[in-house]
Scaffold this active site. Structure first.
Site, PDB file in Angstrom:
ATOM      1  N   ASN A  44      37.195  51.072  31.844  1.00 24.01           N
ATOM      2  CA  ASN A  44      38.150  50.300  34.062  1.00 24.01           C
ATOM      3  C   ASN A  44      39.509  50.599  33.812  1.00 24.01           C
ATOM      4  O   ASN A  44      40.070  50.637  34.354  1.00 24.01           O
ATOM      5  CB  ASN A  44      37.082  49.762  34.075  1.00 24.01           C
ATOM      6  CG  ASN A  44      35.853  49.632  34.368  1.00 24.01           C
ATOM      7  OD1 ASN A  44      35.420  51.085  34.274  1.00 24.01           O
ATOM      8  ND2 ASN A  44      34.776  48.701  34.132  1.00 24.01           N
ATOM      9  N   ASN A 186      39.138  35.393  34.607  1.00 22.22           N
ATOM     10  CA  ASN A 186      38.982  34.809  36.015  1.00 22.22           C
ATOM     11  C   ASN A 186      38.667  33.449  35.357  1.00 22.22           C
ATOM     12  O   ASN A 186      37.879  33.215  35.320  1.00 22.22           O
ATOM     13  CB  ASN A 186      37.673  35.944  36.901  1.00 22.22           C
ATOM     14  CG  ASN A 186      36.449  36.253  35.938  1.00 22.22           C
ATOM     15  OD1 ASN A 186      36.152  34.883  35.625  1.00 22.22           O
ATOM     16  ND2 ASN A 186      35.758  36.871  36.295  1.00 22.22           N
ATOM     17  N   THR A 253      33.437  44.777  42.160  1.00 22.54           N
ATOM     18  CA  THR A 253      32.583  45.459  41.188  1.00 22.54           C
ATOM     19  C   THR A 253      33.905  45.988  40.047  1.00 22.54           C
ATOM     20  O   THR A 253      34.928  46.659  41.002  1.00 22.54           O
ATOM     21  CB  THR A 253      31.589  46.660  40.970  1.00 22.54           C
ATOM     22  OG1 THR A 253      30.540  45.672  41.661  1.00 22.54           O
ATOM     23  CG2 THR A 253      30.899  46.543  39.323  1.00 22.54           C
ATOM     24  N   ASP A 257      39.152  44.269  36.081  1.00 18.67           N
ATOM     25  CA  ASP A 257      39.938  45.421  35.453  1.00 18.67           C
ATOM     26  C   ASP A 257      40.471  46.781  36.181  1.00 18.67           C
ATOM     27  O   ASP A 257      41.859  46.209  35.488  1.00 18.67           O
ATOM     28  CB  ASP A 257      38.220  46.300  35.065  1.00 18.67           C
ATOM     29  CG  ASP A 257      37.347  45.661  34.502  1.00 18.67           C
ATOM     30  OD1 ASP A 257      37.885  44.841  33.953  1.00 18.67           O
ATOM     31  OD2 ASP A 257      36.167  45.980  34.076  1.00 18.67           O
TER      32      ASP A 257
HETATM   33  O1  RIB Z   1      33.782  44.750  34.862  1.00 18.24           O
HETATM   34  C1  RIB Z   1      33.185  45.400  35.546  1.00 18.24           C
HETATM   35  C2  RIB Z   1      32.441  46.300  34.198  1.00 18.24           C
HETATM   36  O2  RIB Z   1      31.147  45.337  33.766  1.00 18.24           O
HETATM   37  C3  RIB Z   1      31.498  47.151  34.780  1.00 18.24           C
HETATM   38  O3  RIB Z   1      31.796  48.670  34.902  1.00 18.24           O
HETATM   39  C4  RIB Z   1      30.325  47.354  34.091  1.00 18.24           C
HETATM   40  O4  RIB Z   1      29.859  48.412  32.829  1.00 18.24           O
HETATM   41  C5  RIB Z   1      30.605  45.653  33.532  1.00 18.24           C
HETATM   42  O5  RIB Z   1      30.895  46.124  31.755  1.00 18.24           O
HETATM   43 NA    NA Z   2      35.348  48.968  44.051  1.00 17.08          NA
END
Ligand code: RIB
Ligand code: NA
Length: 310
Positions: A44, A186, A253, A257
């Site tokens: 990511n 975080n 989510t 990253d």
């Molecule tokens: O930080 C988010 C990520 O954490 C997700 O994409 C998942 O794969 C986990 O690794």
């Molecule tokens: Na998002």
């Protein structure tokens, strides 16, 4: 060819269910949507840096399976260098089962699989590239020894390091702090690492100070809608709270990253920019990501962002 940003870290296939709320133990609930996406904290971060225009390379391991093949294609589609992406038949590509509630919060279980087979052999192969990179980024979804070794390799070659201790482990080896130019986590990770509660800006400053003492060059603790705090070892008096604009949250989510990928991009492209300014811009990038569903699918490209961020 020197890379702006190299990431030594994880790839996961994200299996995402959207539901009104997170289920309790033993409970079955109806969700409203399911989708599969590219995730894993390492990948990511790499993809966000690439989308902002960084020249990137990924050092990771996926399975010799459908998800692994797909993942390699995803890297290629983003122009990420894949010579250091290994494929193994000894384990499956990492997978993350994710539930996202209506408030955009999530709960995640990861099965790291092939990620755990990334080791010194692969790092040795990548060493010539790592030693010439501008920035190296690591997390904790591969074996901690691998992450630490990568950070040390970078440091020995004067490559700037960003370490994201996620998911956090309570007994993190003290050497991680010394190997981090920027230690970025975080609130909940800071809480686990310091053993004290981190709920607001005030407490984040305290936790940041504690983490800084352990030997990193700088600490950033991200606080979601409250932005982040930035602390630097060289200017102990200049603790900064970097605020961020309020946005409508759909799915958080991978927002952390997105922040780290953006930070890596700024460190590589604008090495003399103050860290708090990089953090302010990275907050804005991550702020875009929370307004759309999914992890990488929600990460902005350079062309989607205001010119003043570049
Ligand atoms: O930080 C988010 C990520 O954490 C997700 O994409 C998942 O794969 C986990 O690794
Ligand atoms: Na998002």
């Amino acid at each position: 060819e020197a890379f702006d940003v190299m990431v030594v870290g994880s790839c996961m296939t994200d299996l995402v269910s959207q539901a009104p709320r997170l289920p309790k133990a033993g409970e079955t609930i109806h969700g409203h949507k399911f989708f599969i996406g590219f995730g894993g904290k390492g990948a990511n971060q790499c993809i966000q840096a690439a989308r902002l225009g960084a020249k990137t390379a990924m050092v990771c391991k996926v399975g010799k399976d459908f998800f692994g093949d797909n993942y390699i294609r995803n890297f290629k589609d983003h122009g990420v260098h894949t010579d250091f992406v290994g494929q193994t038949s000894d384990a499956a590509t990492g997978a993350a089962s994710i539930i996202v509630n209506d408030a955009g919060e999530n709960a995640i279980v990861i099965v790291a699989g092939a990620n755990m087979l990334l080791g010194s052999e692969e790092l040795q192969k990548a060493l010539p590239a790592i030693s010439h990179a501008k920035v190296l980024v690591c997390q904790l979804e591969v074996s901690p020894q691998t992450s630490l070794q990568a950070l040390r390799m970078a440091q020995e070659n004067k490559v700037k390091t960003i370490f994201n201790p996620a998911p956090a482990i309570p007994d993190l080896d003290k050497d991680f702090y010394r190997a981090s130019d920027v230690f970025c986590c975080n609130e909940s990770e800071a809480e686990l690492l310091t053993g004290s509660s981190v709920t607001g800006v005030e407490e984040a400053h305290g936790a940041g100070q504690e983490l800084l003492k352990r030997g990193c060059g700088a600490v950033i603790i991200t606080l979601g809608p409250q932005g982040c705090v930035v602390l630097k070892a060289q200017e102990p008096a200049s603790n900064k709270h970097v605020q961020t604009a309020a946005v409508t949250t759909v799915d958080t989510t991978g927002a952390g990253d997105s922040f780290i990928g953006a930070l890596a991009f700024y460190m590589a492209h604008y090495p003399t920019m103050p860290l708090e300014e990089m953090a302010r811009r990275a907050n804005q990038v991550a702020g875009v990501s929370v307004q759309a569903v999914g992890t990488q699918t929600s990460y902005p490209f350079k062309k989607d962002l205001p010119a003043e961020l570049f």
